[in-house]
Design a protein around this motif. Sequence first.
Motif, PDB file in Angstrom:
ATOM      1  N   THR A  88       0.820  -1.207   0.000  1.00  0.00           N
ATOM      2  CA  THR A  88       0.000   0.000   0.000  1.00  0.00           C
ATOM      3  C   THR A  88       0.858   1.262   0.000  1.00  0.00           C
ATOM      4  N   GLY A  89       2.147   1.122   0.290  1.00  0.00           N
ATOM      5  CA  GLY A  89       3.027   2.292   0.235  1.00  0.00           C
ATOM      6  C   GLY A  89       3.223   2.817  -1.185  1.00  0.00           C
ATOM      7  N   ASP A  90       2.887   2.015  -2.179  1.00  0.00           N
ATOM      8  CA  ASP A  90       2.979   2.429  -3.582  1.00  0.00           C
ATOM      9  C   ASP A  90       1.589   2.298  -4.205  1.00  0.00           C
ATOM     10  N   PRO A  91       0.691   3.273  -3.946  1.00  0.00           N
ATOM     11  CA  PRO A  91      -0.689   3.127  -4.422  1.00  0.00           C
ATOM     12  C   PRO A  91      -0.809   3.010  -5.934  1.00  0.00           C
ATOM     13  N   ILE A  92       0.062   3.697  -6.662  1.00  0.00           N
ATOM     14  CA  ILE A  92      -0.019   3.608  -8.132  1.00  0.00           C
ATOM     15  C   ILE A  92       0.349   2.200  -8.598  1.00  0.00           C
ATOM     16  N   GLY A  93       1.444   1.667  -8.047  1.00  0.00           N
ATOM     17  CA  GLY A  93       1.830   0.306  -8.407  1.00  0.00           C
ATOM     18  C   GLY A  93       0.800  -0.713  -7.967  1.00  0.00           C
ATOM     19  N   SER A  94       0.205  -0.501  -6.800  1.00  0.00           N
ATOM     20  CA  SER A  94      -0.832  -1.410  -6.312  1.00  0.00           C
ATOM     21  C   SER A  94      -2.032  -1.405  -7.242  1.00  0.00           C
ATOM     22  N   SER A  95      -2.454  -0.221  -7.703  1.00  0.00           N
ATOM     23  CA  SER A  95      -3.592  -0.136  -8.622  1.00  0.00           C
ATOM     24  C   SER A  95      -3.277  -0.813  -9.954  1.00  0.00           C
ATOM     25  N   ARG A  96      -2.030  -0.650 -10.431  1.00  0.00           N
ATOM     26  CA  ARG A  96      -1.661  -1.298 -11.693  1.00  0.00           C
ATOM     27  C   ARG A  96      -1.701  -2.814 -11.570  1.00  0.00           C
ATOM     28  N   ARG A  97      -1.214  -3.346 -10.439  1.00  0.00           N
ATOM     29  CA  ARG A  97      -1.250  -4.804 -10.252  1.00  0.00           C
ATOM     30  C   ARG A  97      -2.696  -5.303 -10.197  1.00  0.00           C
ATOM     31  N   ALA A  98      -3.549  -4.555  -9.487  1.00  0.00           N
ATOM     32  CA  ALA A  98      -4.955  -4.953  -9.411  1.00  0.00           C
ATOM     33  C   ALA A  98      -5.614  -4.906 -10.780  1.00  0.00           C
ATOM     34  N   ASP A  99      -5.348  -3.845 -11.551  1.00  0.00           N
ATOM     35  CA  ASP A  99      -5.925  -3.747 -12.888  1.00  0.00           C
ATOM     36  C   ASP A  99      -5.427  -4.888 -13.784  1.00  0.00           C
ATOM     37  N   HIS A 100      -4.158  -5.238 -13.638  1.00  0.00           N
ATOM     38  CA  HIS A 100      -3.605  -6.347 -14.420  1.00  0.00           C
ATOM     39  C   HIS A 100      -4.333  -7.655 -14.096  1.00  0.00           C
ATOM     40  N   ILE A 101      -4.588  -7.883 -12.798  1.00  0.00           N
ATOM     41  CA  ILE A 101      -5.309  -9.101 -12.395  1.00  0.00           C
ATOM     42  C   ILE A 101      -6.730  -9.073 -12.928  1.00  0.00           C
ATOM     43  N   LEU A 102      -7.397  -7.913 -12.820  1.00  0.00           N
ATOM     44  CA  LEU A 102      -8.791  -7.822 -13.263  1.00  0.00           C
ATOM     45  C   LEU A 102      -8.905  -8.040 -14.769  1.00  0.00           C
ATOM     46  N   GLU A 103      -7.979  -7.491 -15.537  1.00  0.00           N
ATOM     47  CA  GLU A 103      -8.017  -7.716 -16.979  1.00  0.00           C
ATOM     48  C   GLU A 103      -7.819  -9.186 -17.310  1.00  0.00           C
ATOM     49  N   GLY A 104      -6.934  -9.843 -16.581  1.00  0.00           N
ATOM     50  CA  GLY A 104      -6.731 -11.269 -16.796  1.00  0.00           C
ATOM     51  C   GLY A 104      -7.960 -12.075 -16.438  1.00  0.00           C
ATOM     52  N   LEU A 105      -8.653 -11.706 -15.362  1.00  0.00           N
ATOM     53  CA  LEU A 105      -9.872 -12.420 -14.971  1.00  0.00           C
ATOM     54  C   LEU A 105     -10.979 -12.207 -15.998  1.00  0.00           C
ATOM     55  N   ARG A 106     -11.088 -10.999 -16.544  1.00  0.00           N
ATOM     56  CA  ARG A 106     -12.127 -10.739 -17.547  1.00  0.00           C
ATOM     57  C   ARG A 106     -11.872 -11.505 -18.844  1.00  0.00           C
ATOM     58  N   SER A 107     -10.631 -11.908 -19.065  1.00  0.00           N
ATOM     59  CA  SER A 107     -10.322 -12.645 -20.294  1.00  0.00           C
ATOM     60  C   SER A 107     -10.708 -14.121 -20.211  1.00  0.00           C
ATOM     61  N   ILE A 108     -11.109 -14.594 -19.036  1.00  0.00           N
ATOM     62  CA  ILE A 108     -11.528 -15.991 -18.878  1.00  0.00           C
ATOM     63  C   ILE A 108     -12.843 -16.201 -19.612  1.00  0.00           C
TER      64      ILE A 108
END
Length: 866
Positions: free
Chosen positions: A535-555
């Motif tokens: 959480t100390g890097d909110p921008i990086g945390s949001s990017r990782r979450a978005d990356h996971i969400l995009e991968g889940l939507r591709s299922i």
Amino acid sequence: MAWYQRLRNMLRPARLQSDLERELAFHVKERADQLREAGADEYYADRAARHAFGNFTAQVERTRDVDISTRLESWLRDLRCAVRALRKSPGFTATVMLTLALGIGANSAVFSAVYAVLLRPLPFPRAEQLVTLAQTGPTVNQPYVAPVRLEDWNRLNSTLTGISGYYREDASEVSGPLPERLKWAMVAPRFLAVLGVAPQIGRDFGPAEEHFGGPEAVLISDRLWRRRFAANEDVLGKKLRVGRWSLPIIGVMPASFHFPDRDVDIWSVSAPDAPFAQSREATWFTAVGRLKPGVGIQRAQADLASVQANLGRQFPKTDARVTVAAAPLMEATVGGVRRSLWLLFSAVSLLLLIACTNIAALLVSRTAARQHEISVRFSLGASRAAVAAQLLTEVLVLALAGAALGLAVAAGAAQVFRALAKDLPRVEEIGLNGWILAYSLGCAVAATLVCGLVPAIRGARSGLVGTLAQGGRSQVSRHKPLHFVLVGVQVALAVPLLAGAGLLVRSLQELGRVSPGFDAQNVLAFHVTTSWGETGDPIGSSRRADHILEGLRSIPGVENAATTYWLPGVPAEYEVELKLLEGRSETEPKMLAQSRSVSPAYFATVRTPLLAGEMCRTDSKASTMMVNRSFADRYLGGAAALGHRLSQPGNAYIQPSEIRGIVGDARDTGLDRPPVPTVYWCWGGMQPGTYFIVRSHGRMEGLGETVRRKMKELEPARSVYDLAPLAGQISEAYGENRLRTVLLSFFAVMAIALACVGLYGTLSYLANLRRREVALRLALGAMRGRVVRQFVKQGVGVAALGCAAGLVLAAGFTRLLAGMLFGVTPTDAATLAGVVAAVLAVSVVASLLPALRAAWVEPMRVLREE
């Protein structure tokens, strides 16, 4: 004679009698031999020896009385007679034993939960001294404490021996072939010292390890030690790979240590002197302290309030409005389930009382059938006390046997509680122990007195001549009001249980009819391991979450995916005070609302409708948010809320945000709670506890495994856990409700079944007594239907009187349910009317069978009997 020989002799009286006779005969013979040696002839020697010895039979009795306790021998004799009498009537014996096994077993099972959760001290030395501490205030409504403030409290207070704290996060242990999710507790200094616990292997954290930059160290649970290291005592010094860290193991905690909760497997130090922990606004520790001996919690809270007041003057910006709240650790651990468990214990105690009353009615009937036998005992010289003791001993044998069977029921209590409410606090401690055995024995003794006292007294006071004279042809029947009184008591006690169960069932039905404001079907929810450090890097945390969400939507088959910190419909509250940056009048009420952090696709994933504006975004530099209709209508005039900017004072992590849209009201804080003003901060980052939710186009079979494989591909170092349908997560959240409803319904069904069995048995007994009377009436022309109506009228009349008394008891019992019901009141007329109708209907059925059997006798055959 040794005590064990005496006990053996008492248990085998025939052998004792023969041994005494043989020993005393030896002494008589020895005296006769002495007289013969002195010159006496054989006849005179034998006669003189017997004369000097006295009455041989009386001497044997006196010697036996000196050698053993007469009272104990009498009780053992009663015990043997009781066992023989019960063996002669196996049907009666089995019925009473099973009834008592049900009553005592269910009672002991619930008591085992009450004892383990509420009565048993927490598994720490002098656990009553442990307290939880929280910082509160006008703008602070969370229980967490800033690390520097916790250290100030520990240093400046004078009433606690020490204060420590903890917070939890999830981690991936990567020592094995696949990442394994572990729950990680980060603790403040003095953690184990405050709790009074030491590792079973190894050592506690040292001073160097409790400071920032010191050597790394970790403690592991007994469970992890056995699973990962095969209980090898050479585990000390081995490395545990957690995420990107390699941590040396310095100790193994005892198997009984389950703190902060039973899922924690590793403990390490969170140094309060770390640079990132110096902000007095950064709160994350849950504080726990230990009172000094003789110090009460009120005194400690006053002392800490004084300490915090001084800190407020020293740090006016951050501490001036902060106060301290203290509570016993026990209350913080189990306080939420106290009412439910005591409710269940009250209900199961009623069930035991009904079972005892039922057995008392059976014993009264059995004693009446044995009056001839009892009268014969009176004629042979038995006292009333002896007869009463014999009858009570029979009941005691039945009660002890029932309690022994009941313990088998209680032994499975833990599995029942885990199945119905797996999140029940301290559920792992439920089980049999010495206290449960003592309680079951106490129940057996109490059941003996409740069941057997009245039959024993009635049996012992019966008239001798009248009883012996009974059974003649001129004998008809006598009124037996006691049987009906006992049946009425059973019905009266069963009605409150049925009313409570009916109200809980109706409450669940009403809960199932509510419109939640979202669609939980075809939604899968799960956690992934995340650390607070991310959480100390909110921008990086949001990017990782978005990356996971995009991968889940591709299922294939996945419609959408999002993140949220709290699942909708699962009870959870986080109320905050908000400020309108454009300003508001001082006379207007404070803006209080539930706070939620969600990703932009959350509303589409759970299908909460957009009412006005647009969906928030996270791709712009400006922070955005959504509000629900209740918030917009209450504070900002409906649609006029769009465009306003809100901030959360006292929370440096949340920036002022613009309201982009208004969504429909949803029961986010629980299905049993109405929608309240709620704000949704649009932030798609990850932190420990964040849920990923995935909506499927159709059926979800196999989706869970597909998600696991996809997550392995996207984030190979993270673990997936708590993967379950959203509807199932919501259902599990109401496990305590389910536990109450299922168990109380079971107790109620058993109670009314016992009451109806009692009514059936009483009418059958009465019909048997009145066979000659009924036969005479039929022979004189009475209609069989009239006889049936008379018996049914008696049974239903008793049930009706019991219902009237039961409704009075139900008025008090159902008040215990206040606050546990949804959509129904404790005095709901429809439920109570349904309970009365059900009891009367079942009583008609229970009365009809013995009534028909009584009315269809052959008059002439009955009159020719005897």
